[in-house]
Design an enzyme around this catalytic site. Structure first.
Site, short mmCIF file in Angstrom:
data_model
loop_
_atom_site.label_atom_id
_atom_site.label_comp_id
_atom_site.label_asym_id
_atom_site.label_seq_id
_atom_site.Cartn_x
_atom_site.Cartn_y
_atom_site.Cartn_z
N LYS B 90 38.95 33.78 24.78
CA LYS B 90 37.91 32.74 24.76
C LYS B 90 37.66 32.28 23.33
CE LYS B 90 33.20 32.00 26.59
NZ LYS B 90 32.03 32.70 27.19
N SER B 165 30.08 30.07 31.13
CA SER B 165 30.72 29.29 30.10
C SER B 165 32.21 29.57 29.96
CB SER B 165 30.05 29.57 28.75
OG SER B 165 30.27 30.90 28.34
N SER B 189 28.57 34.52 32.13
CA SER B 189 29.69 33.66 31.72
C SER B 189 31.07 34.26 31.95
CB SER B 189 29.56 33.28 30.24
OG SER B 189 28.52 32.36 30.07
#
Lengths: 99, 515
Positions: B90, B165, B189
């Site tokens: 990420k 997210s 997330s």
């Protein structure tokens, strides 16, 4: 929670150093009012006798050995700087004319 | 599609160990898959209808790491069981020499001069890093639509969101672009994107995985963790990245539990003696019927596997959302003050004032933060500034901290009675892109069931449980929210997944039909 006004949002944005224009204020202020109204439900949920939690794992004073370890070089630290000069970050003026 | 991209990380590790494939071969297979379906050319703009899971693809770097891995294998000195198995990271974790944007314009083009500890551990273990995955800006969002570089599309239906997210990491794994990915979870997330993409998402115990080099959203809530297609893979990756780190003072100084053993044990499907509590408060109005149907089937399957299932009430959970949306913005507004246009990142210099004086640092800061931050980030910074301002502090931020205590107490009371808590991960399946992007409150509701674990610091895992009848989309997977570190987290998760297997056949993500 008191209704949050457009002026208050402008003031908070100023404190947070975000230069919102009028269109953004028109857009964000009502949304923030809705969010604040929703989170206001939290008032009165916990009594005075409930201690606050700031962190999920209680810990204090985490120490390490006081030894020298390699860090970033000046070149590495400055590599992402918008502007640099003589191994320093170069920033816009920080004092007003009267200062 | 290469068969190699369809395999789990554990299977790939076995193939590597047996000499039946090479790291170069399987890294290339995943890079080819990315090139074929991601629709991103590395510029960070998703212009077509590709999945757009990646903001940056590092093909050369990954292949170099793969070659080094193959040399280690050949020399009989593999660094780890997963040595040579590629991974996606990420874009909120610092990667030395690779751009790290956090999905924000304010960090566009920034290349960190150091690795996050999680990234360092991946590299030390020999996992080639395929690239950096898309995310809501600074991890604020539940749909990845708040990325400044365009949304990620759900591989199951590319008109829909992949969760957030960490939608990029979840979509990359769901779309077979990567066997493993790293996500971060502040209020869901990792788990909520797992739920809507048919993948496994694990949020470790707070302090279980180092936060060094993780660009902080909310320090008291953030945790990095694995995004995978199986529980065993999650355990393998979790063991690799977990453990004490002197560079993170909040990292817990105790051994990583034997998660892989636990996952293998749980995969046997025998849950006799495991007590599971279904959370009463996380059901009812607002929960999609198809989600609840699949959830109930999962509960039945767990009972069938020998678990004892009871209802458990956690009365303070109804206040978790409000608590979170005071604590998170407060911490975020403070954290994001570092993006000041002085030392790194974007600098926007406004036009000089009428008197001809050059703009001050403060004016540059304000112009930069206005140009560099998106709407959701601005909303939360302003909200946090409000919650922390004198006059409101005690009534809102202070009160939220007290309710946080009540939520932790609910967990503690529940874990007196049960080993694992269970609920659906998210109230609905993936919704269409654009549906909630300008309705913050509706967006926040996605994290209703995942937030309590972050507030209390307990671990949680989301595992697939099938497809909803009304739309054929994944997302009705039970989010097991196991308790303290000593609880059998993975046997529960693994057992749930084993049970789901029997009910729906192959893991749902393997049925993904498109692209």
């Amino acid at each position: 929670m008191p209704e949050i006004s457009r002026d208050e949002v402008a003031h908070l944005a100023d404190l947070a150093r975000i230069d919102l224009d009028d269109a953004e204020l028109d857009h964000l202020a009502p949304q923030l009012a809705v969010i604040l109204e929703s989170v206001a439900s939290i008032r009165g949920v916990a009594g005075d006798d409930v201690p606050p939690t700031s962190h999920p794992i209680p810990m204090t004073n985490v120490f390490r050995e006081d030894v020298v370890v390699p860090g970033l070089t000046a070149e590495q630290a400055l590599a992402g700087a918008p502007e640099s000069e003589e191994q320093r970050f170069k920033v816009p003026r920080i004092l007003g004319d009267e200062q | 599609m290469s068969d190699l991209t369809r395999k789990t990380a554990a299977e790939l590790a076995d193939l590597l160990a047996a000499g039946e494939t090479s790291s170069v071969e399987l890294t290339r297979a995943h890079l080819d898959r990315i090139a074929a379906i991601d629709g991103s050319d590395g510029s960070g703009e998703g212009a077509d209808d590709g999945v757009h899971a990646f903001l940056h693809v590092d093909a050369d770097g990954a292949l170099a790491q793969a070659r080094a891995s193959d040399e280690r294998r050949a020399a009989g000195s593999a660094a780890h069981a997963l040595d040579g198995v590629p991974v996606a990271v990420k874009d909120v974790l610092a990667t030395d020499g690779l751009p790290t944007t956090c999905g924000s314009r304010i960090l566009e083009g920034w290349v960190p001069p150091y690795d996050a500890t999680v990234v360092r551990r991946l590299k030390d273990a020999g996992l080639p890093i395929l690239g950096k995955t898309n995310m809501d800006e600074f991890a604020m969002g539940s749909s990845t639509e708040h990325s400044a570089y365009g949304p990620t599309r759900n591989p199951w239906d590319r008109t829909r969101i992949p969760g957030g997210s960490g939608g990029g990491s979840a979509a990359a794994v769901a779309a077979f672009e990567a066997p493993l990915a790293i996500g971060t979870d502040t209020g869901g997330s990792i788990r909520q994107p797992g739920a809507v993409t048919g993948t496994v998402g694990m949020k470790p115990t707070y302090g279980g995985v180092s936060r060094y080099g993780l660009v902080a959203l909310a320090n008291s809530l953030d945790q990095a963790g694995p995004v995978t297609r199986t529980v065993l893979d999650a355990a393998l990756l979790h063991e690799l990245i977990g453990g004490h780190d002197p560079l993170d003072s909040t990292s817990v100084d105790r051994p990583v539990p034997a998660l892989v053993d636990a996952a293998r044990q749980g995969a046997g499907g025998d849950l006799a003696g495991v007590r599971i509590g279904v959370i009463t408060e996380l059901a009812g109005d607002g929960w999609q019927p198809g989600v609840m149907t699949r959830f109930q089937e999962s509960v039945d399957a767990l009972v069938g596997a020998g678990a004892e299932v009871v209802e458990v009430s956690c009365p303070s959970f109804v206040h978790a959302l409000a608590t979170y949306y005071l604590i998170l913005p407060a911490e975020a507004s403070s954290n994001l003050a570092k993006f000041d246009a002085m030392r790194y990142g974007l600098r926007v210099v406004p036009e000089a004032a009428g008197n001809g004086a050059p703009p001050s640092a403060e004016e540059v800061m304000k112009a930069t933060r206005d140009a560099g931050f998106g709407d959701e980030v601005k909303r939360r910074i302003i909200l946090g500034t409000y919650a922390l301002s004198s006059g409101y502090y005690d009534a809102y931020y202070g009160q939220a901290q007290k309710v946080r205590t009540l939520i932790s107490r609910d967990f503690a009371a529940a874990f007196e009675k049960v080993d694992v808590l269970l609920s659906p991960t998210a109230p609905t399946t993936a919704f269409p892109i654009g549906e909630k992007v300008d309705d913050p409150l509706a967006m926040y509701l996605n994290d209703l069931a995942t937030i309590p674990a972050n507030l209390a610091g307990v671990p949680g895992i989301s595992v697939p449980s099938g497809l909803a009848d009304e739309d054929g989309l994944p997302g009705r997977r039970p989010g097991a929210r196991p308790g303290a570190r000593r609880r059998p987290v993975l046997p529960g998760g693994s057992g749930a997944r084993g049970a789901a297997h029997r009910e729906v056949g192959r893991p749902s993500c393997w049925r993904r039909p498109r692209s």
